[in-house]
Design an enzyme around this catalytic site. Structure first.
Site, PDB file in Angstrom:
ATOM      1  N   SER A 103      15.041   3.759   0.040  1.00  0.00           N
ATOM      2  CA  SER A 103      13.937   2.859  -0.277  1.00  0.00           C
ATOM      3  C   SER A 103      12.813   3.716  -0.847  1.00  0.00           C
ATOM      4  O   SER A 103      13.032   4.525  -1.744  1.00  0.00           O
ATOM      5  CB  SER A 103      13.514   2.080   0.971  1.00  0.00           C
ATOM      6  OG  SER A 103      12.410   1.237   0.695  1.00  0.00           O
ATOM      7  N   TYR A 162       8.320  -2.545  -8.687  1.00  0.00           N
ATOM      8  CA  TYR A 162       9.037  -1.576  -7.872  1.00  0.00           C
ATOM      9  C   TYR A 162       8.906  -1.892  -6.386  1.00  0.00           C
ATOM     10  O   TYR A 162       9.896  -1.886  -5.641  1.00  0.00           O
ATOM     11  CB  TYR A 162       8.498  -0.184  -8.176  1.00  0.00           C
ATOM     12  CG  TYR A 162       9.278   0.953  -7.557  1.00  0.00           C
ATOM     13  CD1 TYR A 162      10.566   1.259  -7.996  1.00  0.00           C
ATOM     14  CD2 TYR A 162       8.715   1.741  -6.553  1.00  0.00           C
ATOM     15  CE1 TYR A 162      11.266   2.321  -7.445  1.00  0.00           C
ATOM     16  CE2 TYR A 162       9.409   2.800  -6.003  1.00  0.00           C
ATOM     17  CZ  TYR A 162      10.692   3.080  -6.448  1.00  0.00           C
ATOM     18  OH  TYR A 162      11.389   4.133  -5.887  1.00  0.00           O
ATOM     19  N   LYS A 199      11.777  -2.795  -3.538  1.00  0.00           N
ATOM     20  CA  LYS A 199      11.970  -1.960  -2.361  1.00  0.00           C
ATOM     21  C   LYS A 199      11.651  -2.709  -1.064  1.00  0.00           C
ATOM     22  O   LYS A 199      12.302  -2.468  -0.035  1.00  0.00           O
ATOM     23  CB  LYS A 199      11.125  -0.682  -2.475  1.00  0.00           C
ATOM     24  CG  LYS A 199      11.587   0.263  -3.583  1.00  0.00           C
ATOM     25  CD  LYS A 199      13.030   0.708  -3.381  1.00  0.00           C
ATOM     26  CE  LYS A 199      13.445   1.774  -4.383  1.00  0.00           C
ATOM     27  NZ  LYS A 199      14.838   2.242  -4.177  1.00  0.00           N
TER      28      LYS A 199
END
Length: 280
Positions: free
Chosen positions: A134, A148, A152
């Protein structure tokens, strides 16, 4: 004890370091990437304990084929390392819908595709360890990282939930949350900037993009040391649900935990006592 590692994104960056260090430690490695030739080059050529095979994590069929090749060669898969990822950087309004979808397709559905292909092997073995990379951005959202961080945060929810589903089969899960490491995530091949332009963001976009570009190759974290730490995590009988890597990430996640506890307390008066009378 020698294990079979299945590593995605092994052609460069952290994936190559993990595969290389696993081989040096005497493990057998299935090193995958979209360009197998690049993987071979990164790992120093074919070896008895190494299988290099093509895998595009956004294509479930190639994931299944890679898993079949791994089992045919080594008979099992002990550790899956979901490492392959990319980075769409930019302010939310300047990221196109296609870019947002592409980010989630790679960073969230990609690990899901590979994990779905590997889990039947691990269930049959009644053992295995799924390690998914992650990020600090999986715990703390920030400016310029809307796409992003979304991907994650999704990975974290996926892995945290999967844990409860697969533990009865002897399968463990670990979410790895690195801070800023020199992993090639910020090179042109991995980073895509927002394709739209909104005047209100223009000045900040230019300054922030320049800052991100200047950070490439200057991150404090050493991916080789992280690879060694991950091998130690993989060797544990009871690995952690989360492994927080890097001094910067440890401090930031600790601060986030304190912030969450403060928000719990701030919500207690209005947030409690909201049940139906017959459920109280």
């Amino acid at each position: 004890m020698s294990k079979v590692f299945f590593v995605t994104g092994a052609g460069r960056g952290l994936g190559a370091d993990i595969a290389r260090h696993a081989l040096q430690a005497g493990h057998r490695v299935v090193a995958t990437g979209r360009r197998p030739g690049r993987v071979v080059e990164a790992l120093g050529g074919e070896q008895d304990n190494l299988l290099v095979t093509a895998l595009d994590i956004t294509d479930p069929a190639t994931a299944r084929a890679a898993v079949e090749a791994a089992v045919e060669r080594f008979g099992r898969i002990d550790v899956l390392v979901n490492n392959a990822a990319n980075f769409y950087a930019g302010y939310f309004e300047e990221l196109s819908e296609d870019q947002m979808r592409a980010q989630i397709e790679t960073n969230l559905f990609g690990p899901m595709n590979v994990t779905r292909a590997v889990l039947p092997v691990m269930r049959e073995q009644r053992s295995g360890h799924v390690i998914t990379i992650s990020s600090l951005a999986g715990q703390v959202g920030g400016e310029f990282t809307a796409a992003y961080a979304t991907s994650k945060f999704g990975v974290e929810g996926f892995m945290e939930s999967l844990r409860h589903e697969v533990e009865p089969f002897g399968i463990r899960t670990t979410i790895v949350e690195p801070g800023f490491f020199r992993t090639e995530l910020l090179v042109d091949a991995s980073t895509t900037y927002a394709e739209l332009s909104v005047e209100d963001y223009a000045e900040r976009t230019a300054a922030t993009k320049k800052a991100w570009e200047s950070m490439n190759g200057q991150q404090a974290g050493d991916p080789a040391k992280l690879a060694d730490a991950l091998l130690e995590v993989a060797a544990l009988d009871e690995p952690p649900l989360r492994f927080i890597a890097g001094d910067d990430c440890l401090a930031a996640v600790e601060a986030k935990a304190k912030e969450l506890l403060a928000q719990v307390e701030a919500s207690r008066e209005l947030g409690s006592g909201l049940a139906h009378a017959d459920a109280a």
